[in-house]
Design a protein around this motif. Structure first.
Motif, PDB file in Angstrom:
ATOM      1  N   THR A  70       2.271  -8.449 -12.808  1.00 44.58           N
ATOM      2  CA  THR A  70       0.818  -9.308 -13.383  1.00 44.58           C
ATOM      3  C   THR A  70       0.707 -10.238 -12.268  1.00 44.58           C
ATOM      4  O   THR A  70      -0.312 -10.497 -11.674  1.00 44.58           O
ATOM      5  N   ASP A  71       1.849 -10.978 -11.787  1.00 44.31           N
ATOM      6  CA  ASP A  71       1.783 -11.882 -10.582  1.00 44.31           C
ATOM      7  C   ASP A  71       0.947 -11.141  -9.164  1.00 44.31           C
ATOM      8  O   ASP A  71       0.122 -11.818  -8.594  1.00 44.31           O
ATOM      9  N   THR A  72       1.536 -10.187  -8.867  1.00 39.23           N
ATOM     10  CA  THR A  72       1.299  -9.330  -7.899  1.00 39.23           C
ATOM     11  C   THR A  72      -0.384  -8.951  -7.852  1.00 39.23           C
ATOM     12  O   THR A  72      -1.039  -9.006  -7.147  1.00 39.23           O
ATOM     13  N   LEU A  73      -0.690  -8.484  -9.143  1.00 40.94           N
ATOM     14  CA  LEU A  73      -1.953  -8.088  -9.327  1.00 40.94           C
ATOM     15  C   LEU A  73      -3.116  -9.037  -9.177  1.00 40.94           C
ATOM     16  O   LEU A  73      -3.893  -9.130  -8.612  1.00 40.94           O
ATOM     17  N   ASN A  74      -2.492 -10.474  -9.827  1.00 39.62           N
ATOM     18  CA  ASN A  74      -3.565 -11.398  -9.599  1.00 39.62           C
ATOM     19  C   ASN A  74      -3.673 -12.093  -8.079  1.00 39.62           C
ATOM     20  O   ASN A  74      -4.958 -12.336  -7.767  1.00 39.62           O
ATOM     21  N   SER A  75      -2.591 -11.761  -7.454  1.00 36.15           N
ATOM     22  CA  SER A  75      -2.769 -12.304  -6.176  1.00 36.15           C
ATOM     23  C   SER A  75      -3.677 -11.142  -5.442  1.00 36.15           C
ATOM     24  O   SER A  75      -4.525 -11.432  -4.576  1.00 36.15           O
ATOM     25  N   GLU A 131      -6.102  -9.311  -6.571  1.00 31.49           N
ATOM     26  CA  GLU A 131      -7.563  -9.675  -7.204  1.00 31.49           C
ATOM     27  C   GLU A 131      -8.068 -10.802  -6.430  1.00 31.49           C
ATOM     28  O   GLU A 131      -9.145 -10.767  -6.114  1.00 31.49           O
ATOM     29  N   ARG A 132      -7.343 -11.898  -6.295  1.00 34.45           N
ATOM     30  CA  ARG A 132      -7.761 -13.023  -5.577  1.00 34.45           C
ATOM     31  C   ARG A 132      -8.189 -12.681  -4.110  1.00 34.45           C
ATOM     32  O   ARG A 132      -9.082 -13.332  -3.372  1.00 34.45           O
ATOM     33  N   GLU A 177      -9.528  -4.488  -7.998  1.00 35.94           N
ATOM     34  CA  GLU A 177     -10.506  -4.686  -9.067  1.00 35.94           C
ATOM     35  C   GLU A 177      -9.536  -4.176 -10.245  1.00 35.94           C
ATOM     36  O   GLU A 177      -9.014  -3.196 -10.531  1.00 35.94           O
ATOM     37  N   ARG A 178      -9.884  -4.841 -11.372  1.00 35.13           N
ATOM     38  CA  ARG A 178      -9.500  -4.482 -12.871  1.00 35.13           C
ATOM     39  C   ARG A 178     -10.673  -4.325 -13.702  1.00 35.13           C
ATOM     40  O   ARG A 178     -11.630  -5.099 -13.745  1.00 35.13           O
ATOM     41  N   GLU A 195       3.021  -6.321  -2.862  1.00 34.54           N
ATOM     42  CA  GLU A 195       1.141  -5.717  -2.713  1.00 34.54           C
ATOM     43  C   GLU A 195       1.288  -4.689  -2.105  1.00 34.54           C
ATOM     44  O   GLU A 195       0.416  -3.842  -2.640  1.00 34.54           O
ATOM     45  N   VAL A 216      -6.403  -0.617 -12.839  1.00 32.42           N
ATOM     46  CA  VAL A 216      -6.561  -1.305 -11.482  1.00 32.42           C
ATOM     47  C   VAL A 216      -6.900  -0.083 -10.561  1.00 32.42           C
ATOM     48  O   VAL A 216      -6.432   0.860 -10.699  1.00 32.42           O
TER      49      VAL A 216
END
Length: 145
Positions: free
Chosen positions: A65-70, A72-73, A78-79, A34, A91
């Protein structure tokens, strides 16, 4: 007198010990995780594609992708769709992400202050100079490509 094999073994052992220290594991994990993404967006290129992040951080696309999802949560990134190519997603870092990246950088600097005090300025600069030489050495990386 140390042989090249002895020197190689000693270097390997020292690097393993250095990399396995708690602080360094934390830094290594953060570089490709992150914090690495936030730092890249803050200091190198905001509005970067996931592919660019993957390439720069040397991380497989699935992990990005997993790290970006985290992130973003947590509202740290922001995407959004690239206005020039609607198939691409860019991103960008949020204000909260900026704060998080700056806090982490401050923590890392604080952690290394003790080492810098022990080494002094001259030896710290020498260590940095030597590490740059080591990093410029390709080793067997080309054989693995």
């Amino acid at each position: 007198m140390n042989t090249e094999q002895d020197l190689s073994e000693e270097l390997y052992n020292l690097l393993a010990e250095l990399l396995n220290r708690k602080l360094n594991r934390t830094v290594l994990d953060s570089i490709r995780g992150e914090y690495g993404i936030l730092r890249y967006l803050l200091y190198v290129e905001n509005n970067a594609s996931a592919g660019r992040l993957s390439e720069h951080l040397h991380v497989v696309p699935g992990r990005i992708t997993d790290t970006l999802n985290s992130l973003e949560r947590k509202c740290l990134i922001e995407r959004h769709t690239d206005p020039e190519d609607r198939r691409r997603v860019l991103v960008s870092i949020t204000d909260a992400g900026r704060e998080q990246a700056i806090q982490m950088m401050t923590r890392i600097h604080r952690e290394y202050e003790g080492m810098f005090q022990i080494l002094g300025r001259k030896d710290t600069e020498e260590l940095i100079r030597l590490l740059k030489i080591v990093l410029a050495y390709p080793g067997d990386e080309k054989a693995n490509d």
